[in-house]
Design a protein around this motif. Structure first.
Motif, mmCIF file in Angstrom:
data_model
loop_
_atom_site.group_PDB
_atom_site.id
_atom_site.type_symbol
_atom_site.label_atom_id
_atom_site.label_comp_id
_atom_site.label_asym_id
_atom_site.label_seq_id
_atom_site.Cartn_x
_atom_site.Cartn_y
_atom_site.Cartn_z
ATOM 1 N N LEU A 129 0.822 -1.212 0.000
ATOM 2 C CA LEU A 129 0.000 0.000 0.000
ATOM 3 C C LEU A 129 0.857 1.263 0.000
ATOM 4 N N ARG A 130 1.924 1.262 0.788
ATOM 5 C CA ARG A 130 2.788 2.446 0.870
ATOM 6 C C ARG A 130 3.462 2.716 -0.476
ATOM 7 N N GLU A 131 3.989 1.666 -1.112
ATOM 8 C CA GLU A 131 4.639 1.835 -2.413
ATOM 9 C C GLU A 131 3.638 2.295 -3.469
ATOM 10 N N TRP A 132 2.426 1.750 -3.429
ATOM 11 C CA TRP A 132 1.376 2.146 -4.375
ATOM 12 C C TRP A 132 1.034 3.621 -4.200
ATOM 13 N N ASN A 133 0.866 4.051 -2.945
ATOM 14 C CA ASN A 133 0.546 5.455 -2.681
ATOM 15 C C ASN A 133 1.676 6.372 -3.137
ATOM 16 N N ASN A 134 2.917 5.961 -2.905
ATOM 17 C CA ASN A 134 4.053 6.763 -3.363
ATOM 18 C C ASN A 134 4.102 6.835 -4.890
ATOM 19 N N LEU A 135 3.766 5.722 -5.555
ATOM 20 C CA LEU A 135 3.743 5.713 -7.011
ATOM 21 C C LEU A 135 2.669 6.650 -7.543
ATOM 22 N N MET A 136 1.494 6.612 -6.943
ATOM 23 C CA MET A 136 0.399 7.492 -7.367
ATOM 24 C C MET A 136 0.732 8.956 -7.088
ATOM 25 N N ARG A 137 1.340 9.215 -5.926
ATOM 26 C CA ARG A 137 1.724 10.586 -5.580
ATOM 27 C C ARG A 137 2.777 11.098 -6.569
ATOM 28 N N GLY A 138 3.727 10.244 -6.942
ATOM 29 C CA GLY A 138 4.745 10.629 -7.913
ATOM 30 C C GLY A 138 4.149 10.928 -9.277
ATOM 31 N N ALA A 139 3.174 10.112 -9.694
ATOM 32 C CA ALA A 139 2.519 10.351 -10.981
ATOM 33 C C ALA A 139 1.761 11.670 -10.958
ATOM 34 N N ALA A 140 1.094 11.957 -9.835
ATOM 35 C CA ALA A 140 0.369 13.230 -9.718
ATOM 36 C C ALA A 140 1.339 14.400 -9.731
ATOM 37 N N LEU A 141 2.478 14.263 -9.041
ATOM 38 C CA LEU A 141 3.476 15.343 -9.039
ATOM 39 C C LEU A 141 4.062 15.565 -10.426
ATOM 40 N N ARG A 142 4.227 14.488 -11.196
ATOM 41 C CA ARG A 142 4.717 14.629 -12.568
ATOM 42 C C ARG A 142 3.714 15.406 -13.414
ATOM 43 N N ASP A 143 2.419 15.133 -13.233
ATOM 44 C CA ASP A 143 1.394 15.874 -13.962
ATOM 45 C C ASP A 143 1.390 17.344 -13.564
ATOM 46 N N ILE A 144 1.533 17.604 -12.269
ATOM 47 C CA ILE A 144 1.577 18.991 -11.787
ATOM 48 C C ILE A 144 2.765 19.716 -12.396
ATOM 49 N N LYS A 145 3.934 19.047 -12.460
ATOM 50 C CA LYS A 145 5.125 19.655 -13.052
ATOM 51 C C LYS A 145 4.905 19.953 -14.534
ATOM 52 N N ALA A 146 4.200 19.060 -15.233
ATOM 53 C CA ALA A 146 3.915 19.294 -16.653
ATOM 54 C C ALA A 146 3.025 20.523 -16.823
ATOM 55 N N TYR A 147 2.000 20.653 -15.966
ATOM 56 C CA TYR A 147 1.132 21.837 -16.042
ATOM 57 C C TYR A 147 1.909 23.106 -15.693
ATOM 58 N N GLU A 148 2.806 23.007 -14.728
ATOM 59 C CA GLU A 148 3.610 24.171 -14.371
ATOM 60 C C GLU A 148 4.499 24.580 -15.542
ATOM 61 N N ASP A 149 5.099 23.604 -16.213
ATOM 62 C CA ASP A 149 5.938 23.905 -17.379
ATOM 63 C C ASP A 149 5.122 24.542 -18.501
ATOM 64 N N MET A 150 3.884 24.070 -18.690
ATOM 65 C CA MET A 150 3.018 24.673 -19.702
ATOM 66 C C MET A 150 2.676 26.115 -19.342
ATOM 67 N N ALA A 151 2.464 26.387 -18.050
ATOM 68 C CA ALA A 151 2.155 27.755 -17.623
ATOM 69 C C ALA A 151 3.334 28.680 -17.869
ATOM 70 N N VAL A 152 4.533 28.206 -17.567
ATOM 71 C CA VAL A 152 5.732 29.015 -17.808
ATOM 72 C C VAL A 152 5.906 29.260 -19.299
ATOM 73 N N SER A 153 5.657 28.236 -20.107
ATOM 74 C CA SER A 153 5.750 28.395 -21.556
ATOM 75 C C SER A 153 4.745 29.423 -22.062
#
Length: 95
Positions: free
Chosen positions: A14-38
């Protein structure tokens, strides 16, 4: 998430799954942030009269900051105080 190995996904606890999901969400947030800067760069480049790459992003300054050889001086006063305090401390039990 781009993981297609179901054996790997099912083997996560469960802990590894939650960390994987949190990492995927953070990657999406970073992509949106990069789009905003662009978008900001595009708007600024479109509306300014004289645009240079240095006005949008100063790569030389960023390189100098990254490649700076100087490290900040480390403060060992707390370490020295802890060493002094530990001199009188005995780890072996008294007999």
């Amino acid at each position: 998430m781009n993981i297609t190995d179901f054996e790997y996904l099912y083997s996560l606890d469960l802990r590894e799954w939650n960390n994987l999901m949190r990492g995927a969400a953070l990657r999406d947030i970073k992509a949106y942030e990069d789009m905003a800067v662009s978008a900001i760069f595009n708007v600024r480049a479109k509306h300014e009269k004289r645009v240079s790459t240095k006005k949008l992003f100063d790569a030389d300054k960023a390189r100098k900051r990254l490649l700076k050889d100087e490290e900040p001086l480390k403060d060992f006063t707390r370490f020295d105080k802890a060493q002094q305090a530990m001199k009188g401390f005995n780890l072996t039990p008294s007999k």
